[in-house]
Design a protein around this motif. Sequence first.
Motif, PDB file in Angstrom:
ATOM      1  N   PHE A 115       0.822  -1.211   0.000  1.00 56.47           N
ATOM      2  CA  PHE A 115       0.000   0.000   0.000  1.00 56.47           C
ATOM      3  C   PHE A 115       0.854   1.258   0.000  1.00 56.47           C
ATOM      4  CE2 PHE A 115      -3.739  -2.061  -0.245  1.00 56.47           C
ATOM      5  CZ  PHE A 115      -4.304  -2.612   0.898  1.00 56.47           C
ATOM      6  N   TRP A 174      -0.477   4.576  -1.371  1.00 55.28           N
ATOM      7  CA  TRP A 174      -1.728   4.843  -0.681  1.00 55.28           C
ATOM      8  C   TRP A 174      -1.483   4.838   0.809  1.00 55.28           C
ATOM      9  CZ3 TRP A 174      -4.894   1.574   2.487  1.00 55.28           C
ATOM     10  CH2 TRP A 174      -6.143   2.131   2.814  1.00 55.28           C
ATOM     11  N   GLY A 226      -9.436   8.379  13.223  1.00 52.30           N
ATOM     12  CA  GLY A 226     -10.832   8.114  12.871  1.00 52.30           C
ATOM     13  C   GLY A 226     -11.203   6.664  13.102  1.00 52.30           C
ATOM     14  N   LEU A 227     -12.421   6.377  12.725  1.00 59.08           N
ATOM     15  CA  LEU A 227     -13.003   5.056  12.990  1.00 59.08           C
ATOM     16  C   LEU A 227     -12.240   3.945  12.280  1.00 59.08           C
ATOM     17  CD1 LEU A 227     -16.025   4.029  14.167  1.00 59.08           C
ATOM     18  CD2 LEU A 227     -16.154   3.379  11.787  1.00 59.08           C
ATOM     19  N   TRP A 228     -11.864   4.172  11.031  1.00 58.58           N
ATOM     20  CA  TRP A 228     -11.226   3.112  10.252  1.00 58.58           C
ATOM     21  C   TRP A 228      -9.808   2.827  10.727  1.00 58.58           C
ATOM     22  CZ3 TRP A 228     -14.196  -0.062   7.901  1.00 58.58           C
ATOM     23  CH2 TRP A 228     -15.453   0.377   7.471  1.00 58.58           C
ATOM     24  N   TYR A 229      -9.174   3.832  11.312  1.00 60.93           N
ATOM     25  CA  TYR A 229      -7.871   3.601  11.929  1.00 60.93           C
ATOM     26  C   TYR A 229      -8.028   2.642  13.106  1.00 60.93           C
ATOM     27  CZ  TYR A 229      -3.846   4.547  14.934  1.00 60.93           C
ATOM     28  OH  TYR A 229      -2.741   4.420  15.748  1.00 60.93           O
ATOM     29  N   VAL A 230      -9.007   2.897  13.960  1.00 62.38           N
ATOM     30  CA  VAL A 230      -9.262   2.034  15.126  1.00 62.38           C
ATOM     31  C   VAL A 230      -9.590   0.620  14.662  1.00 62.38           C
ATOM     32  CG1 VAL A 230     -10.810   1.641  17.076  1.00 62.38           C
ATOM     33  CG2 VAL A 230     -10.013   3.944  16.579  1.00 62.38           C
ATOM     34  N   VAL A 231     -10.472   0.511  13.676  1.00 55.72           N
ATOM     35  CA  VAL A 231     -10.863  -0.809  13.161  1.00 55.72           C
ATOM     36  C   VAL A 231      -9.643  -1.529  12.596  1.00 55.72           C
ATOM     37  CG1 VAL A 231     -12.195  -1.980  11.358  1.00 55.72           C
ATOM     38  CG2 VAL A 231     -13.261  -0.192  12.723  1.00 55.72           C
ATOM     39  N   VAL A 235      -6.409  -1.151  13.285  1.00 53.50           N
ATOM     40  CA  VAL A 235      -5.454  -1.578  14.319  1.00 53.50           C
ATOM     41  C   VAL A 235      -5.997  -2.791  15.077  1.00 53.50           C
ATOM     42  CG1 VAL A 235      -4.374  -0.928  16.506  1.00 53.50           C
ATOM     43  CG2 VAL A 235      -4.367   0.673  14.608  1.00 53.50           C
ATOM     44  N   LEU A 236      -7.261  -2.752  15.435  1.00 49.74           N
ATOM     45  CA  LEU A 236      -7.841  -3.867  16.207  1.00 49.74           C
ATOM     46  C   LEU A 236      -7.890  -5.147  15.375  1.00 49.74           C
ATOM     47  CD1 LEU A 236     -10.706  -2.106  18.208  1.00 49.74           C
ATOM     48  CD2 LEU A 236      -8.480  -2.854  19.025  1.00 49.74           C
ATOM     49  N   ALA A 268      -4.359  -6.525  15.192  1.00 48.64           N
ATOM     50  CA  ALA A 268      -3.962  -7.140  16.466  1.00 48.64           C
ATOM     51  C   ALA A 268      -4.635  -8.507  16.633  1.00 48.64           C
ATOM     52  CB  ALA A 268      -4.326  -6.224  17.635  1.00 48.64           C
ATOM     53  N   LEU A 269      -5.907  -8.567  16.305  1.00 51.61           N
ATOM     54  CA  LEU A 269      -6.637  -9.826  16.424  1.00 51.61           C
ATOM     55  C   LEU A 269      -6.097 -10.875  15.452  1.00 51.61           C
ATOM     56  CD1 LEU A 269      -8.935 -10.541  18.295  1.00 51.61           C
ATOM     57  CD2 LEU A 269     -10.538 -10.068  16.443  1.00 51.61           C
TER      58      LEU A 269
END
Lengths: 86, 199
Positions: free
Chosen positions: B50, B56, B62-67, B69-70, B73-74
Motif C-alpha cells: 500500500f 496509498w 478516525g473510525l477506520w484507523y481504530v478498526v 489496528v484492532l 492485532a486480532l
Amino acid sequence: MAIPYYIFGIIYLLALVVAVLFFVFNLYHLRRFGFFDFTALLVTTITGCVLLIVNIFAIVFLYQVPWLESGQVFNSLPFDSLMDKL
Amino acid sequence: MSNSIPQQFPGQRNEEHVMLMLRRHWFSFVPAVCQVIALNLLPIGVLAFFLYGIDWQPPTDGLWYVVGVLITALYYVVAWLAFYHSFVDYHLDVWVLTDERIVNIEQKGLFDRTISELNIAKVQDVTSEVHGKIQTLFDYGNVYIQTAAEQQRFAFLQVPHPEEVARLVVRANDAASKRESSYAAPAAKPTSAAPAAVK
C-alpha cells in the motif's frame, strides 16, 4: 452514521478473553498430560510474549483514541482513494 | 513405593521401565513454523504494498484507523494461537516403549485423546520404512508393529531413526517373551517337596 469507538474496544476485549481461554486450555493440556518439558516451556513462553507484545502495540497505537466519542462510518471511508490507486 | 520408578508418562506402572519415548520428527512440525512466519509477514507485506507499491496512505485517525489496528492485532493473536495449538497437538502425540508394553498417546484437538496400549510380548512382526529424499536425509519414517491383539497393527508415524526403533521393539519383545516363559516354566515342573500354595 456514527459508531462509538468503545464498541470496537468491547468487541476486541471479548475476542481477547476467548483467546486467553484458548491459550490457557492448551497450556492446561500440556501440564495435565505430563509432557511439559523445556521445549514446551520455551514455545509457551514465546507465544505468551508475542501475544503480550501484540496487545501492547495495540494499546500504544490506540492510546490517544477518544473512546467515548463516535466515529463516522461513511464520511471517512478510505476505500474510495484506495480504489482510485488500484 | 519408595523404590518405584519416577513417572515419565501418564499411566506408567510401578517398576515399569521406559525404554523409549518418541514423538514425530521435528521436520514434520516445520510446515506449522513456516505457516506462522508467513502469516506474520503477510500484513507487513500488504502494508508495504500500500505504502510503496501504490502510494496509498492508510488512515491514521478516525473510525477506520481504530478498526484497522484492532483487526490487525486480532489477526496476530489468532495466528499465534493457531501455531501454539499445532505445537500442543504435535507435542502430546507420543509413543512410549517400555519393558512391558507399547503405549500410543494421540491428541486430536483439545478435547479428544486416544490412548492405545499393547502388551510387548504380543508383538509378532515389526517393519520400518523410510520413503523419499527428505525422510532419507533426516532419517525418519514409519514403524509398523503387527500384533496378535485386538488392534492388529500399531503404527509409529514419522518417528526419528525408525530402524533403531524397530530393533528396540524386537529386543523388548524378546526379553518380554523370555520373562513370560520363565514365569510359566516353574509351574510346569513337578516337585517332591511340599505342594505349592494353591491360589
